[in-house]
Design an enzyme around this catalytic site. Sequence first.
Site, short mmCIF file in Angstrom:
data_model
loop_
_atom_site.label_atom_id
_atom_site.label_comp_id
_atom_site.label_asym_id
_atom_site.label_seq_id
_atom_site.Cartn_x
_atom_site.Cartn_y
_atom_site.Cartn_z
N ASP A 30 -37.07 -12.29 63.74
CA ASP A 30 -37.60 -12.35 62.37
C ASP A 30 -38.97 -13.02 62.40
OD1 ASP A 30 -35.93 -12.07 59.45
OD2 ASP A 30 -37.84 -13.12 59.39
N THR A 86 -35.63 -2.47 52.66
CA THR A 86 -36.22 -1.26 52.08
C THR A 86 -36.05 -1.32 50.57
OG1 THR A 86 -34.14 -0.05 52.44
CG2 THR A 86 -35.86 0.18 54.11
N THR A 122 -31.30 1.14 55.36
CA THR A 122 -31.05 2.32 54.54
C THR A 122 -32.38 2.98 54.22
OG1 THR A 122 -29.08 1.30 53.57
CG2 THR A 122 -30.06 3.15 52.38
N LYS A 207 -25.52 8.12 54.13
CA LYS A 207 -25.56 6.77 53.56
C LYS A 207 -25.83 6.82 52.06
CE LYS A 207 -26.18 2.32 53.02
NZ LYS A 207 -25.06 1.36 52.97
N HIS A 254 -12.71 0.24 38.77
CA HIS A 254 -12.51 -1.02 38.08
C HIS A 254 -13.61 -1.19 37.02
CE1 HIS A 254 -9.64 -1.91 41.21
NE2 HIS A 254 -10.57 -1.69 42.12
N PRO A 255 -13.25 -1.20 35.75
CA PRO A 255 -14.26 -1.30 34.70
C PRO A 255 -14.94 -2.66 34.69
CG PRO A 255 -12.07 -1.54 33.77
CD PRO A 255 -11.88 -1.16 35.21
N GLY A 260 -24.32 -3.61 40.35
CA GLY A 260 -25.58 -4.26 40.73
C GLY A 260 -25.60 -4.40 42.24
N CYS A 263 -27.56 -2.64 47.14
CA CYS A 263 -27.48 -1.25 47.60
C CYS A 263 -27.48 -0.22 46.47
CB CYS A 263 -26.24 -1.05 48.46
SG CYS A 263 -26.27 -1.96 50.02
N LYS A 324 -21.29 -9.79 42.40
CA LYS A 324 -19.89 -9.70 42.78
C LYS A 324 -19.48 -11.02 43.40
CE LYS A 324 -18.67 -7.55 46.57
NZ LYS A 324 -18.48 -6.55 47.65
#
Length: 434
Positions: A30, A86, A122, A207, A254-255, A260, A263, A324
């Site tokens: 990095d 990305t 991705t 993907k 699942h409502p 978000g 990805c 999440k």
Amino acid sequence: MRIAMIGTGYVGLVSGTCFSEFGIDVVCVDKDVRKIELLHENVMPIYEPGLDELVADNVKAGRLSFTTDLKAAVKDADAVFIAVGTPSRRGDGHADLSYVYAAAEEIADAMTGYTVVVTKSTVPVGTGDEVEAIIRKRRPDAQFDVVSNPEFLREGSAINDFMRPDRVVIGTESDKARAVMKQLYRVLYLIETPIVFTSRRTSELIKYAGNTFLATKITFINEIADLCEKVGANVHDVARGIGLDGRIGKKFLHPGPGYGGSCFPKDTLALVKTARDFGAPLRIIETVVDVNDKRKKAMAERVVAACGGSVLGKTVAVLGLTFKPNTDDMRDSPSLDIVPALVEAGAVVKAFDPEGMEEAKKMLSGITYCDDAYTTLAGADCLVIVTEWNEFRALNLSKVKAALKSPVVVDLRNVYDPVEMQEAGFTYISIGRP
């Protein structure tokens, strides 16, 4: 075998660490000097359950190391993985590939001998072709192959997803590169994990197609939830009733307040842009993006309605800020739409998240951050559950009611049972349930 992993973000750090657990010599690279210094101290730049222990074990075993020296890491590596960001490009929603292309240039300058260059990031269809062209232009004499190997890691369960994946997708038409990739994934091959070999462009599209399909399932059940509220049906029973159909499946039904994360938002936008560029617009995905954006913005309106039509001068307690549970990722979280809308409507917002507070502070201002759930609830006119962290699933309802000024709960993740909440004396609003 020896590999270099370019990028120590979510994908690069998890993938590199898991490869080292397979017994492969891995060097993670990095440009961020401070990040590498912290990794040397076993301080993780992301929150992922179990990652710090796995990193420590493999560093101790001598299979995993970290550096800012890309040239030294790439030299003599059997494979070099590009695992840089990305993000969505401002203006058109297309994936910003500048970091990928910059990595390709540096890899080209550092390679010695035959090298497999693997895009783990991705990327849109055709990116592998461009990476190959960049390397070939800088090193016409180099011996290498460019392979697509997309990641399918879920934040919060990424280690298990890498170690026990549903499948591994590898895009290459080179027998030599295929042999290298099979050796890298030998551990998974031995436990009969499906290894899907395709062309490079097909792999890149898999993907995006996978993520947009899952985003579509989430958006579909969210719209069904809205209909359930109108007709008096229960969205969970609907989801179970259709999910037991093997052609549909129960996952991602699942409502909630909208998808978000790192990805789905950017990948749906990128695929829409690619499809338009190639003259094959994806109308379904375009609608998914639009519906999801509007849904996140509409969630604040539910809170206002629950508070009698106005939150001016009222205190709203928000539990959960990340997109999440089991992650500190705030990218495109519904809270980034809900909280500012409540503040703009005149609410005093108090918030708590088990892991996402530091990231949230960079994105959400004008609110009070609390140390725990019950402190957040104290004196509030309304409780809003935005993220379904486990510790929010078992709150002491008597303590919750005593802490709140008004017993109003807006549960955007359907954590609690409506009957139980009503019997406990709450005004309870959930998603898609009578």
